[in-house]
Design a protein around this motif. Structure first.
Motif, mmCIF file in Angstrom:
data_model
loop_
_atom_site.group_PDB
_atom_site.id
_atom_site.type_symbol
_atom_site.label_atom_id
_atom_site.label_comp_id
_atom_site.label_asym_id
_atom_site.label_seq_id
_atom_site.Cartn_x
_atom_site.Cartn_y
_atom_site.Cartn_z
ATOM 1 N N LEU A 189 0.830 -1.225 0.000
ATOM 2 C CA LEU A 189 0.000 0.000 0.000
ATOM 3 C C LEU A 189 0.856 1.264 0.000
ATOM 4 O O LEU A 189 0.606 2.236 -0.742
ATOM 5 N N ILE A 190 1.903 1.194 0.785
ATOM 6 C CA ILE A 190 2.802 2.359 0.872
ATOM 7 C C ILE A 190 3.410 2.642 -0.505
ATOM 8 O O ILE A 190 3.511 3.790 -0.954
ATOM 9 N N LYS A 191 3.799 1.550 -1.141
ATOM 10 C CA LYS A 191 4.406 1.733 -2.475
ATOM 11 C C LYS A 191 3.415 2.384 -3.465
ATOM 12 O O LYS A 191 3.763 3.245 -4.284
ATOM 13 N N ARG A 192 2.192 1.842 -3.320
ATOM 14 C CA ARG A 192 1.166 2.397 -4.247
ATOM 15 C C ARG A 192 0.978 3.916 -3.995
ATOM 16 O O ARG A 192 0.882 4.711 -4.939
ATOM 17 N N ILE A 193 0.948 4.274 -2.717
ATOM 18 C CA ILE A 193 0.784 5.715 -2.397
ATOM 19 C C ILE A 193 2.010 6.492 -2.864
ATOM 20 O O ILE A 193 1.915 7.591 -3.431
ATOM 21 N N ALA A 194 3.208 5.904 -2.706
ATOM 22 C CA ALA A 194 4.446 6.577 -3.130
ATOM 23 C C ALA A 194 4.455 6.771 -4.630
ATOM 24 O O ALA A 194 4.908 7.808 -5.151
ATOM 25 N N ARG A 195 3.991 5.734 -5.335
ATOM 26 C CA ARG A 195 3.917 5.873 -6.809
ATOM 27 C C ARG A 195 2.983 7.056 -7.204
ATOM 28 O O ARG A 195 3.247 7.815 -8.103
ATOM 29 N N TYR A 196 1.852 7.101 -6.437
ATOM 30 C CA TYR A 196 0.945 8.240 -6.682
ATOM 31 C C TYR A 196 1.690 9.563 -6.513
ATOM 32 O O TYR A 196 1.595 10.483 -7.354
ATOM 33 N N ARG A 202 11.598 28.697 -10.628
ATOM 34 C CA ARG A 202 10.261 28.409 -10.090
ATOM 35 C C ARG A 202 9.559 27.298 -10.868
ATOM 36 O O ARG A 202 8.909 26.432 -10.274
ATOM 37 N N LYS A 203 9.732 27.251 -12.121
ATOM 38 C CA LYS A 203 8.969 26.342 -12.960
ATOM 39 C C LYS A 203 9.745 25.066 -13.329
ATOM 40 O O LYS A 203 9.146 24.048 -13.645
ATOM 41 N N ILE A 204 11.019 25.140 -13.327
ATOM 42 C CA ILE A 204 11.783 23.965 -13.773
ATOM 43 C C ILE A 204 12.537 23.343 -12.604
ATOM 44 O O ILE A 204 12.369 22.144 -12.257
ATOM 45 N N LEU A 205 13.373 24.182 -11.990
ATOM 46 C CA LEU A 205 14.279 23.643 -10.971
ATOM 47 C C LEU A 205 13.510 23.153 -9.757
ATOM 48 O O LEU A 205 13.766 22.033 -9.273
ATOM 49 N N GLN A 206 12.639 23.971 -9.322
ATOM 50 C CA GLN A 206 11.915 23.588 -8.093
ATOM 51 C C GLN A 206 11.165 22.266 -8.256
ATOM 52 O O GLN A 206 11.279 21.349 -7.415
ATOM 53 N N PRO A 207 10.379 22.042 -9.360
ATOM 54 C CA PRO A 207 9.727 20.720 -9.532
ATOM 55 C C PRO A 207 10.734 19.555 -9.640
ATOM 56 O O PRO A 207 10.490 18.457 -9.126
ATOM 57 N N LEU A 208 11.896 19.873 -10.253
ATOM 58 C CA LEU A 208 12.917 18.825 -10.390
ATOM 59 C C LEU A 208 13.473 18.431 -9.015
ATOM 60 O O LEU A 208 13.659 17.234 -8.708
ATOM 61 N N ILE A 209 13.773 19.411 -8.219
ATOM 62 C CA ILE A 209 14.273 19.132 -6.860
ATOM 63 C C ILE A 209 13.238 18.350 -6.074
ATOM 64 O O ILE A 209 13.553 17.370 -5.397
ATOM 65 N N SER A 210 12.008 18.797 -6.212
ATOM 66 C CA SER A 210 10.945 18.084 -5.498
ATOM 67 C C SER A 210 10.848 16.635 -5.970
ATOM 68 O O SER A 210 10.650 15.710 -5.177
ATOM 69 N N LEU A 211 11.125 16.443 -7.253
ATOM 70 C CA LEU A 211 10.987 15.109 -7.848
ATOM 71 C C LEU A 211 12.147 14.200 -7.452
ATOM 72 O O LEU A 211 11.958 13.029 -7.118
ATOM 73 N N PHE A 212 13.322 14.822 -7.525
ATOM 74 C CA PHE A 212 14.484 13.957 -7.322
ATOM 75 C C PHE A 212 15.121 14.108 -5.964
ATOM 76 O O PHE A 212 15.775 13.168 -5.486
ATOM 77 N N VAL A 213 15.034 15.231 -5.340
ATOM 78 C CA VAL A 213 15.732 15.395 -4.050
ATOM 79 C C VAL A 213 14.763 15.130 -2.900
ATOM 80 O O VAL A 213 15.051 14.294 -2.019
ATOM 81 N N PHE A 214 13.710 15.745 -2.932
ATOM 82 C CA PHE A 214 12.743 15.525 -1.837
ATOM 83 C C PHE A 214 11.679 14.547 -2.301
ATOM 84 O O PHE A 214 10.503 14.836 -2.394
ATOM 85 N N ARG A 215 12.206 13.318 -2.480
ATOM 86 C CA ARG A 215 11.300 12.324 -3.064
ATOM 87 C C ARG A 215 10.231 11.879 -2.057
ATOM 88 O O ARG A 215 9.174 11.405 -2.437
ATOM 89 N N LYS A 216 10.549 11.945 -0.737
ATOM 90 C CA LYS A 216 9.589 11.453 0.263
ATOM 91 C C LYS A 216 8.672 12.543 0.785
ATOM 92 O O LYS A 216 8.007 12.340 1.796
ATOM 93 N N THR A 217 8.747 13.613 0.291
ATOM 94 C CA THR A 217 7.783 14.668 0.643
ATOM 95 C C THR A 217 6.788 14.803 -0.496
ATOM 96 O O THR A 217 7.194 14.672 -1.672
#
Lengths: 225, 1111
Positions: free
Chosen positions: B7-14, B72-87
């Motif tokens: 379940l956790i994985k499924r939520i993480a994938r979401y 704001r539009k590129i870097l921030q989403p990328l960091i969120s995607l790759f650096v702060f993956r658990k948030t």
């Protein structure tokens, strides 16, 4: 010989006898009457005896020391300003150029005096020329109590009538500039004809006498104002 | 626990999926933004490329925004995607999923939170709930609810932006290149740029004929001087022009008078700027403008068409102006625009438009045109309409033009001159009477005058009859005229003349003035006489000196000079006296105060005075003056002797003049007395009439006052009679009938007493007595008047008889002398020396006899005007010749003596001839002369008869009921009146032509009427008035004829002497100047000058007037 040639010879002779005549020197301490030699075709020179006769009368009846002969001057001649009393007469056309009118204006404004006597025929043209000289001033008929009618000889009835001309009484007009009488114009009487030698017009002696007297009044007035 | 992990994985994938989608969406937004910025770069470049600050601002803001959006539009989403993956945390994501799926809600989140606690993983209840959740969510794909809608939309937008950017880049690569260069290196721009042009004004539309300056700013390295290339459609005017440099990178070229459209670009080396197009267009403009001025009707002017393209005008208030224009092209609207922004449409179409404006105040205007493109004319011309002043009229009373006295005719010639620029509507004469008696002044009365207008000058001539105004002596009439012009728009303007005065002098004044003049004249001539006597002595002394010394001394010379000067002065004084007397006589004559005989005598006196200052005397004076100049004693002596002779004559004439003047004075006194008597009669008649009308006794008091005035008047008559008495004694030559004069004095005394009686009756209110006394007085006064008239006639007859008798005696004497002289001349001609002594003796006797006759003639000449001075002169000449003949005879020169005697005889014959003429003249005067004289005599006789008839009729008319004898007397009077009428008609038939005929016919008709009334015994007031009229007309007729004769005589004698009218005082020169200026202005306005010239003239005159006023 054609009429034209005769006329030409007459003209040459006439001009040499009148206009072209040279003037002798004159003693400036003596009063003389100076004719204006004007252009336009009028006989500025008419009757050479009038001025010497008038001067003689003046000399005999007043204390004014007079020359024996007249002078003449063109208005654009600087000598104009040497003469105290100018005289203009004639029967015909008178023409002043703008420069001449200007010179006469300056002369009269500066204390000079002009006596004009209509010898029958110069009235219209003379008045017109004087308008050039003083465009603003108008001829005023002088009242009989004006000094000129009684300063030396008394003329109760105005200017004496010398020649008939148009009939009716003669008139004396004055031209005042800045309240000074600078010119006198006698009309319809011909005072200066009365100065001529008696045989010229065969005027009675009393008429001639009046003409001389009136001339004296004019000259005395001119010299004392 | 696997389920939990799953379940956790499924939520993480979401959670990861969501971050990827967010990244994609943000990226798309960024690129869209970047694309828009990119597209906008050329625009920003154009705006800010020339401004360093702007370039910096652009560069920094664009860069800043770009980085901001990139982060704001590129870097921030990328960091969120790759650096702060658990948030965000799993439970947060679970909660988010629960919100998207209503079946889960927060169960998933609760389950995840419970199981995250290790302790709960052992709790079966927790596990059971967890499994339940797992089961419930097992079939749910958490990612299924993500929307791709925004991503798709953004993708489309990005594609559009990208497409646009590509297109732009393709076409305006250079601009992008420069824009990017500007953004990247705003400070170094454009040095680092490639060659580029900035061309101004680029594309432009200009009016035809205007100038254009093309500016080029060049960026980058300039490889060759820039050239302006113009391409005209026709190709002919194509040209290349090197463009001069104003500053290092800015070039400009000015093109003048551009008339055709053209394309242009800038070229420098191979690099060229963009092409631009200058389109030359025609702005609408007024091609021609024309004003038509219609002055108001009163000005009576034709429509004035002003010169083309003259939009300024000076017009009269109330004028209509048609403004017509022709445009250069077809226009859609034309308007007249006024300064207050109001507009007036000009109707019309195509290119021609016209409007009408009415002018009541000055205004300015211009004309706006609009063409089909909506373009308007540039800088429309401002025009102005000024108001032409309708000048005030000028009016002047030309004649009399001064204050004058009225005479008996109560009529004055009135001549009025007026001037105006457009015409006149009315001329009024205003007058008022200032009463002498009361000092009251009545208000001004008005009288409309008719006038004529010729060439703009008004002339009104009339004889103003003041008779109806009932003016009494010493009253004054003040009058002036008022002239109105014809300005019907602003109202007629008026001008008034100077106020003049007319005065009616009283008879008393006139007589007093006349007496004073005469006294003065007599006194002046007496003084002259005395002075002449002195001069005569002086001349005699000088003559003796010259004869004694045979030379002219200085004292003698001075004495002669003085004599001449004094003689001349005397002649002048004499002229003055003559002039004064002439004026006096003229005045008295105008007031009908002189008898015709007296008038004629005055004329004779004038002639005599003329002869005193004879031409011969003046000639002698002139010769004496000439002799004085030459200083020749012989000539001087001769001239002095001649002068002395003339002087003697001068003195004699003066003596004669004095005597005649005194005689005339006396005769005039008689005229005056007769006139006063006539007035007394007239006044008494009025008093009597009033007495007849009086009903109340108290009214008699007024009559008493009038009667008292009569008494005063009578006193004057008495004084005059006394004076006449003295004159009669002092001047016996007047031949005044002394007895008649005494009788008249006695009559005057009786009248005086009767007047007192009448006054007393009136004062005591005795009406009956007063009436009786009045009648008595009337008769007595008429009697006195008649006696005076008879006395005058008798006196004149006596004078003439005496003179005629004396003249006849003198004629006989001279004739005798002449015959004796002829005889002596004949004896001398025989050349017999033995007879010379006798002849000389006889000649001496003859000389003495002639001197006696001369003395008689001289004495006679003192008494009468009919002895001409020429006789004395001829006698003098004869005397001189006789003396010469005696001298010649003494020297035995018979031939010479005979010659002189012949001359003496001729002089005597000349005197005889003069005397003969004088006698004829005198006989003509006393009757029996010319036809005219006979006519006059008959008329005079008729007048006397009429006077008698009148007196008789009046006496009978006052009697009331007539007795039979009175009726008979009236019938006789009627017969006399009828006889007189017939006589008059006969006379009328004899007299030819002239106004007289009409006048006599009227008199005859009146006589016929009067005779009829008398015959039918219907004598009333009208009859008496008619008879008075008849008498008056008879007298007038005589007077008229005699005056004609008198005037003719005067005219022929003094043809060269005119009575000149004194122009009065000198006018106020400044006022005259103003008036003349105004007159000249009016004339200039009437003259045929052009409108603009007239405007100038008007301004000129205004300036002159102001200058004059400021002075």
């Amino acid at each position: 010989m054609t009429a034209k040639k005769v006329a030409l010879i007459c003209l040459v002779f006439f001009s040499s006898a009148t206009g072209a005549r040279a003037q002798d020197a004159w003693d400036r301490s003596e009063f003389t009457i100076t004719r204006i030699k004007y252009r336009g075709g009028g006989d500025w020179y008419n009757d050479r005896s009038i001025i010497p006769n008038m001067l003689r009368f003046l000399s005999q009846n007043t204390n004014i020391r007079c020359a024996e002969e007249e002078r003449y001057v063109e208005l654009n001649d600087v000598a104009l300003f040497s003469y105290p009393f100018l005289f203009i007469t004639g029967h015909g056309n008178i023409e002043f150029s703008a420069e001449e009118a200007e010179a006469l204006r300056i002369y009269l404004s500066a204390g000079g005096f002009l006596y004009a006597d209509d010898d029958y025929g110069m009235d219209a043209t003379f008045r017109k020329q004087m308008e050039k000289v003083f465009p603003l001033e108008k001829w005023v008929e002088l009242p009989f109590d004006f000094e000129i009618f009684h300063n030396v000889f008394k003329f109760k009835n105005g200017v004496p009538k010398i020649h008939e001309h148009d009939g009716g009484p003669g008139k004396t007009f004055g031209l005042f500039h800045l309240s000074r009488l600078v010119a006198i114009y006698t009309y319809n009487t011909n005072i200066s004809d009365g100065w001529a030698d008696s045989e010229v017009h065969n005027d009675p002696e009393n008429i001639r006498e009046k003409a001389f007297q009136f001339g004296t009044n004019i000259i005395v007035y001119a010299l004392s104002h | 626990m696997n389920a939990f992990n799953t379940l956790i994985k499924r939520i993480a994938r979401y959670r990861r999926r969501k971050k990827i989608l967010c990244f994609i969406e943000q990226s798309l937004q960024f690129f869209c933004f970047a694309g828009v910025i990119f597209i906008a770069l050329p625009l920003l470049y154009k705006i800010g490329k020339s401004d360093l600050i702007f370039r910096w601002l652009m560069s920094l803001s664009t860069g800043g925004l770009f980085f901001f959006f990139a982060i704001r539009k590129i870097l921030q989403p990328l960091i969120s995607l790759f650096v702060f993956r658990k948030t965000p945390a799993i439970d947060q994501s679970a909660l988010e999923i629960g919100e998207k799926f209503s079946a889960i809600k927060d169960d998933l989140s609760n389950a995840v939170q419970l199981l995250q606690d290790q302790q709960n993983r052992e709790n079966p209840l927790v596990l059971a709930a967890f499994e339940k959740i797992v089961r419930r969510t097992a079939a749910i794909d958490f990612c299924s609810r993500f929307s791709l809608k925004k991503i798709r939309r953004m993708s489309l937008a990005m594609i559009a932006v990208l497409f646009t950017a590509v297109i732009n880049l393709t076409f305006w690569y250079a601009s992008y290149e420069e824009s990017v260069a500007m953004l990247l290196k705003p400070g170094n721009f454009p040095a680092s740029q490639a060659l580029g042009f900035s061309v101004r004004p680029g594309n432009l539309r200009i009016p035809r004929g205007e100038s254009l300056e093309i500016f080029t700013e060049i960026y980058g390295e300039i490889s060759a001087p820039p050239v302006l290339k113009t391409i005209h459609p026709e190709g002919a005017q194509n040209e290349e022009v090197m463009i001069p440099s104003n500053s290092p990178a800015i070039f400009s070229h000015k093109m003048e008078n551009i008339n055709t459209s053209f394309e242009y670009y800038i070229r420098s080396g191979r690099k060229t700027s963009d092409k631009y197009f200058i389109e030359v267009i025609d702005l609408p403009e007024v091609l021609t403008l024309q004003l038509f001025v219609r002055a108001p009707a009163y000005a009576n002017l034709k429509t004035d068409t002003l010169e083309r393209n003259i939009g300024d005008a000076a017009v009269l208030p109330g004028s209509d102006i048609d403004i017509a224009i022709v445009a250069n092209k077809r226009i859609t609207a034309a308007k007249i625009v006024f300064p207050d922004s109001t507009k007036k449409d000009m109707p019309g179409s195509g290119t021609e438009f016209t409007a009408q404006i009415k002018i009541s105040t000055p205004l300015k205007y211009n004309i706006i045109l609009q063409d089909e493109l909506g373009l308007k004319n540039k800088s429309p011309i401002d025009y102005s309409i000024s108001l032409k002043e309708d000048q005030y009229p000028l009016v002047k009373i030309e004649v009399p033009g001064k204050d004058v006295d009225l005479d008996e005719s109560m009529e004055i010639p009135l001549q009025v001159l007026g001037e105006d620029d457009f015409g006149f509507s009315k001329l009024d004469l205003f007058f008022r009477i200032l009463k002498n008696t009361s000092g009251d002044s009545l208000g001004f009365q008005k009288k409309n005058l008719s006038f004529k207008v010729h060439e703009g000058i008004l002339l009104a001539s009339m004889f103003w009859d003041l008779m109806p105004l009932e003016i009494y002596p010493e009253d004054i009439v003040e009058y002036f005229v008022q002239l109105y012009d014809n300005d019907m728009i602003s109202g007629p303007k008026k001008a008034s003349s100077k106020v003049y005065r007319l005065r009616l002098p009283s008879i008393k004044e006139l007589f007093a003035e006349s007496d004073a003049t005469q006294d003065e004249a007599t006194s002046s001539i007496e003084e002259l006489y005395e002075e002449s006597r002195e001069l005569e002595k002086q001349v005699e002394n000088v003559l003796q000196n010259i004869r004694r010394n045979q030379q002219l001394k200085w004292q003698d010379e001075q004495a002669i000079k003085e004599t001449l000067a004094r003689q001349k002065e005397m002649l002048e004084t004499l002229d003055e006296v003559k002039q004064n007397l002439a004026e006096m006589v003229d005045k008295l004559d105008k007031n009908d105060l002189l008898a015709l005989e007296t008038l004629e005598k005055y004329q004779e006196l004038q002639d005599l005075m003329e002869k005193i200052a004879s031409p011969e005397l003046r000639e002698m004076m002139e010769k004496l003056r000439q002799a004085l100049e030459k200083m020749d004693p012989k000539q001087m002596q001769n001239s002095l002797e001649n002068f002395q002779a003339m002087q003697e004559e001068f003195i004699q004439n003066m003596e004669k003049t004095i005597n005649l003047l005194k005689q005339l004075e006396a005769e005039q006194k008689l005229d005056e007395t007769m006139k006063l008597a006539e007035l007394l009669v007239k006044k008494q008649r009025e008093i009597n009439e009033n007495l007849q009308k009086t009903k109340q006794p108290q009214d008699l008091q007024q009559s008493a006052g009038e009667q008292q005035q009569q008494a005063e008047q009578l006193e004057t008559v008495k004084k005059n009679l006394q004076s006449l008495q003295q004159s009669a004694e002092a001047l016996p030559q007047m031949q005044m009938p002394g007895e008649m004069l005494s009788d008249i004095q006695e009559q005057a005394g009786q009248i005086g007493r009767e007047i007192q009686n009448a006054v007393e009756q009136m004062q005591s209110a005795n009406q009956k007595g007063a009436k009786k006394s009045g009648r008595q007085l009337s008769q007595q006064l008429q009697q006195m008047q008649s006696s005076l008239s008879k006395m005058q006639q008798q006196m004149q007859q006596n004078q003439k008889s005496e003179v005629l008798s004396a003249l006849k005696q003198s004629r006989r004497n001279i004739l005798r002398l002449s015959k004796r002289q002829e005889k002596l001349a004949g004896q001398s001609a025989k050349h017999d020396p033995t007879q010379y002594r006798d002849i000389a003796k006889n000649q001496q006797d003859l000389l003495s006899a002639m001197q006696r006759t001369g003395e008689q003639m001289y004495r006679l000449s003192e008494k009468s005007f009919f002895v001409p001075p020429e006789i004395s002169r001829k006698f003098g000449e004869a005397q001189q010749k006789m003396q010469s003949s005696i001298d010649a005879l003494e020297k035995n020169r018979g031939g010479k003596a005979g010659q002189e005697q012949q001359n003496a005889m001729q002089a005597l014959n000349g005197a005889l001839s003069e005397l003969q003429q004088a006698m004829q003249s005198l006989q003509g005067q006393s009757g029996g002369g010319s036809m005219l004289d006979q006519f006059l005599q008959q008329m005079q006789s008729m007048s006397q008869q009429q006077q008698g008839i009148n007196q008789g009729t009046q006496q009978l008319g006052m009697q009331g009921q007539l007795t039979p004898s009175q009726q008979g007397r009236l019938m006789r009077l009627a017969a006399q009146q009828e006889a007189l009428r017939r006589a008059l008609e006969r006379l009328q038939a004899q007299k030819e032509g002239g106004e007289m005929l009409g006048s006599l016919a009227k008199i005859a008709e009146e006589m016929r009427q009067a005779a009829k009334e008398m015959r039918t015994q219907k004598v009333n007031r009208k009859t008496i008035e008619r008879q008075e009229r008849i008498l008056s007309r008879l007298l007038d007729a005589q007077k008229s004829v005699r005056k004609q004769q008198y005037s003719k005589k005067r005219h022929s004698r003094s043809g060269k002497e005119y009575f000149a009218i004194d122009p009065g005082t000198l006018p106020d020169l400044s006022a005259t100047k103003k008036e003349l200026l105004k007159r000249d202005l009016l004339r200039a306005m009437r003259a045929n000058y052009s409108k603009d010239y007239k405007l100038l003239i008007q301004k000129y005159f205004e300036a002159l007037t102001k200058e004059l006023e400021s002075k």
